[in-house]
Design an enzyme around this catalytic site. Structure first.
Site, mmCIF file in Angstrom:
data_model
loop_
_atom_site.group_PDB
_atom_site.id
_atom_site.type_symbol
_atom_site.label_atom_id
_atom_site.label_comp_id
_atom_site.label_asym_id
_atom_site.label_seq_id
_atom_site.Cartn_x
_atom_site.Cartn_y
_atom_site.Cartn_z
ATOM 1 N N HIS A 58 0.607 -1.544 0.351
ATOM 2 C CA HIS A 58 0.296 -0.220 -0.226
ATOM 3 C C HIS A 58 0.625 0.861 0.312
ATOM 4 O O HIS A 58 0.827 1.717 0.195
ATOM 5 C CB HIS A 58 -0.986 0.210 1.306
ATOM 6 C CG HIS A 58 -2.302 -0.805 1.211
ATOM 7 N ND1 HIS A 58 -3.441 -0.946 0.504
ATOM 8 C CD2 HIS A 58 -2.041 -2.186 1.118
ATOM 9 C CE1 HIS A 58 -4.026 -1.935 0.306
ATOM 10 N NE2 HIS A 58 -3.626 -2.734 0.956
ATOM 11 N N ASP A 62 2.709 1.941 -3.039
ATOM 12 C CA ASP A 62 2.044 2.317 -4.443
ATOM 13 C C ASP A 62 1.472 3.684 -4.897
ATOM 14 O O ASP A 62 2.170 4.382 -5.045
ATOM 15 C CB ASP A 62 2.413 1.437 -5.299
ATOM 16 C CG ASP A 62 1.074 0.725 -5.378
ATOM 17 O OD1 ASP A 62 0.316 0.725 -4.563
ATOM 18 O OD2 ASP A 62 0.451 -0.125 -6.752
ATOM 19 N N SER A 110 -10.522 -18.107 -23.485
ATOM 20 C CA SER A 110 -9.473 -18.369 -22.687
ATOM 21 C C SER A 110 -10.363 -19.674 -22.627
ATOM 22 O O SER A 110 -11.052 -20.380 -23.006
ATOM 23 C CB SER A 110 -9.821 -18.178 -21.453
ATOM 24 O OG SER A 110 -10.967 -18.571 -20.723
ATOM 25 N N GLY A 152 -7.381 -14.616 -7.155
ATOM 26 C CA GLY A 152 -7.988 -14.590 -5.609
ATOM 27 C C GLY A 152 -6.969 -14.583 -4.923
ATOM 28 O O GLY A 152 -6.919 -14.165 -3.907
ATOM 29 N N ALA A 153 -5.938 -14.750 -4.836
ATOM 30 C CA ALA A 153 -4.739 -15.530 -4.204
ATOM 31 C C ALA A 153 -3.970 -13.923 -3.996
ATOM 32 O O ALA A 153 -2.795 -13.852 -3.452
ATOM 33 C CB ALA A 153 -3.632 -16.410 -4.856
ATOM 34 N N SER A 207 -1.947 -11.446 -8.282
ATOM 35 C CA SER A 207 -1.803 -10.307 -9.930
ATOM 36 C C SER A 207 -1.900 -11.024 -11.174
ATOM 37 O O SER A 207 -1.120 -10.960 -12.006
ATOM 38 C CB SER A 207 -0.252 -9.598 -10.358
ATOM 39 O OG SER A 207 -0.654 -8.612 -8.450
ATOM 40 N N SER A 208 -2.895 -12.115 -10.680
ATOM 41 C CA SER A 208 -3.219 -12.577 -12.144
ATOM 42 C C SER A 208 -3.231 -11.640 -12.788
ATOM 43 O O SER A 208 -3.658 -11.712 -14.089
ATOM 44 C CB SER A 208 -4.741 -13.887 -11.638
ATOM 45 O OG SER A 208 -5.641 -13.111 -11.082
ATOM 46 N N GLU A 260 -6.791 -1.461 -15.650
ATOM 47 C CA GLU A 260 -6.950 -1.706 -14.306
ATOM 48 C C GLU A 260 -8.332 -0.397 -13.806
ATOM 49 O O GLU A 260 -8.871 -0.636 -13.280
ATOM 50 C CB GLU A 260 -6.706 -2.217 -13.155
ATOM 51 C CG GLU A 260 -6.727 -2.874 -12.069
ATOM 52 C CD GLU A 260 -6.144 -4.088 -11.943
ATOM 53 O OE1 GLU A 260 -5.230 -4.758 -12.509
ATOM 54 O OE2 GLU A 260 -6.624 -4.608 -10.682
ATOM 55 N N ASP A 280 1.584 -3.586 -9.733
ATOM 56 C CA ASP A 280 1.917 -5.325 -9.894
ATOM 57 C C ASP A 280 2.279 -5.277 -11.080
ATOM 58 O O ASP A 280 2.617 -5.781 -11.835
ATOM 59 C CB ASP A 280 0.150 -5.823 -9.732
ATOM 60 C CG ASP A 280 -0.392 -5.260 -8.423
ATOM 61 O OD1 ASP A 280 0.284 -6.136 -7.842
ATOM 62 O OD2 ASP A 280 -1.786 -5.428 -8.277
HETATM 63 C C1 GLA Z 1 -2.854 -4.513 -4.919
HETATM 64 C C2 GLA Z 1 -2.560 -3.646 -5.837
HETATM 65 C C3 GLA Z 1 -1.366 -2.397 -5.802
HETATM 66 C C4 GLA Z 1 -0.698 -1.783 -4.407
HETATM 67 C C5 GLA Z 1 -1.557 -3.564 -3.233
HETATM 68 C C6 GLA Z 1 -0.596 -3.167 -2.195
HETATM 69 O O1 GLA Z 1 -1.917 -5.430 -5.355
HETATM 70 O O2 GLA Z 1 -3.418 -4.085 -7.673
HETATM 71 O O3 GLA Z 1 -1.003 -2.044 -7.036
HETATM 72 O O4 GLA Z 1 -1.419 -1.335 -3.630
HETATM 73 O O5 GLA Z 1 -2.303 -4.703 -3.793
HETATM 74 O O6 GLA Z 1 0.349 -3.039 -1.955
#
Ligand code: GLA
Length: 401
Positions: free
Chosen positions: A34, A36, A67, A141-142, A145-146, A179, A191
């Protein structure tokens, strides 16, 4: 004859000729959570789980997306790209095309301005339509960053097939824009940066204000260490959940303290912050300020003393997320505490929080014990069994074929 037990492939859905295959990884954030969207520092790494997109060139202006994980084809014309009519998983892919199409108009936004490069040449008005077939090994959902893996695999494919002159930081900004506005999740740029800039055995040390990125040697394998991911299967909800609230608290704290973003504060400002802010906002601010410092300390420690020396920083990051930022859940706390008690060098939750995964940096010889202890602790607590696996720092987005 189609065998219904095997997932479909490109040629089962599309009849265009395959022009190439591109892939991009998910990410684990080693530290810097948190931070970024507060213009701060992060240290994620790309993981050896990838999303792959196989692409065929069309002779019209349609983008068609299918897909291996969901039946059906989503379709949109390049002449009619509209985030409002994108939905479901295909919004991540179609959203990239939309974000590229508006990048020129967004050149002054902070991410694009910091990324540099000449966005004026990005012009989709005459590029051909494409067929895209997506497959993924990144669990959804893990907290790995899928979404960025999908966005970035598609972004590098578009950039190459449409011959766009766009650097990787600008592509990360494109991913973030998709996004934020096509998917509707107000996330930062970490991400996509990790997925695009990752290198084998290395972390991506990113200054989220300047977008300066440094590759940092992690040296885990050489030090006899592994990164265990504990996917708790507790689902997070970025767009609707606490993520937005946390972001708003950070903005409120920065405004009350008279700075552009929390990046502009350091530990010396915390006394004043405590006097001026309500208790909750103060704790949100304290997390971000101390977390930025922990990222800097982690990078320095990796470079001077190696990865076995960073454990206390990972542990402290978790405490800060649990108590000050309040984004952990009991399952994550249990995974972290159990790993720490059974030989991990350090452990913390990773990603946006409210579920998802924890990571533990463990000596290879302790790996089996740590995993067994976590499974036993979850069973004992009556939680759904987590999935535990090792990840390695891997190369970022690339062309595979
Ligand atoms: C998610 C968001 C990122 C970042 C993180 C927390 O992954 O996509 O941009 O803010 O939460 O660090």
């Amino acid at each position: 004859m189609t065998d219904t037990t095997t997932p479909p492939r490109f040629s089962d859905v599309f009849d265009t000729e395959v022009a190439g295959r591109w892939s991009a990884p998910g990410r684990v954030n080693l530290i810097g959570e948190h931070t970024d969207y507060n213009d701060g520092f992060v240290l994620p790494f790309a993981i050896d789980r990838r999303t792959t997109v196989t692409v065929g060139r069309r002779d019209d202006r349609l983008l068609r997306v299918a897909s291996s994980f969901e039946a059906g084809v989503h379709e949109m014309s390049l002449d009619d790209l509209d985030p409002a009519s994108m939905s479901g998983w295909s919004a991540y892919a179609l959203g990239i095309a939309w974000a590229l199409s508006v990048a020129r108009d967004r050149a002054d936004s902070p991410s694009f301005a910091a990324a540099g490069g000449d966005l004026s040449t990005i012009d989709l008005s005459a590029v051909p339509g494409l067929d895209l077939f997506v497959e993924s090994e990144v669990p959804v959902g893990a907290g790995l960053s899928s979404s960025a893996a999908l966005e970035c695999s598609v972004a590098v494919a578009f950039a190459e097939l449409w011959a766009l002159d766009v650097n990787r930081s600008a592509l990360a900004a494109v991913g973030q824009l998709a996004e934020n506005e096509a998917v509707g999740a107000p996330t930062g740029i970490m991400d996509q940066s990790a997925s695009l800039l990752g290198r084998t055995d290395s972390g991506v040390f990113l200054d989220c204000r300047s977008l300066d990125a440094d590759v940092v040697d992690l040296g885990f394998a050489a030090a006899g260490l592994e990164v265990l991911v504990v996917d708790t299967h507790v689902e997070h909800a970025h767009a609707t959940g606490g993520y937005v609230e946390r972001r708003t608290s950070c903005e409120k704290g920065a405004a009350a303290l008279g700075v552009d973003s929390l990046r502009d504060l350091d530990a010396d400002d915390l006394g004043r912050a405590e006097e001026l802010l309500d208790d909750e906002t103060f704790r949100r601010v304290r997390h971000v300020v101390t977390e930025n410092q922990r990222v800097l300390d982690t990078v320095r420690t990796l470079r001077t003393d190696g990865p076995r020396a960073i454990g206390h920083l990972l542990d402290a990051s978790h405490v800060s997320m649990r108590d000050d930022f309040e984004i952990s859940v009991p399952e994550l706390d249990l995974a972290v505490a159990t790993a720490q008690a059974t030989g991990a060098v350090g452990a913390r939750m990773t990603g946006g929080g409210f579920g998802g995964s924890a990571i533990a940096l463990v000596p290879t010889e302790a790996r089996a014990d740590v995993e067994a202890a976590i499974l036993a602790a979850f069973a004992e607590a009556g939680h759904t069994a987590p999935t535990v696996f090792t990840v390695h720092a891997a190369e970022g987005a690339r062309r595979d074929a």
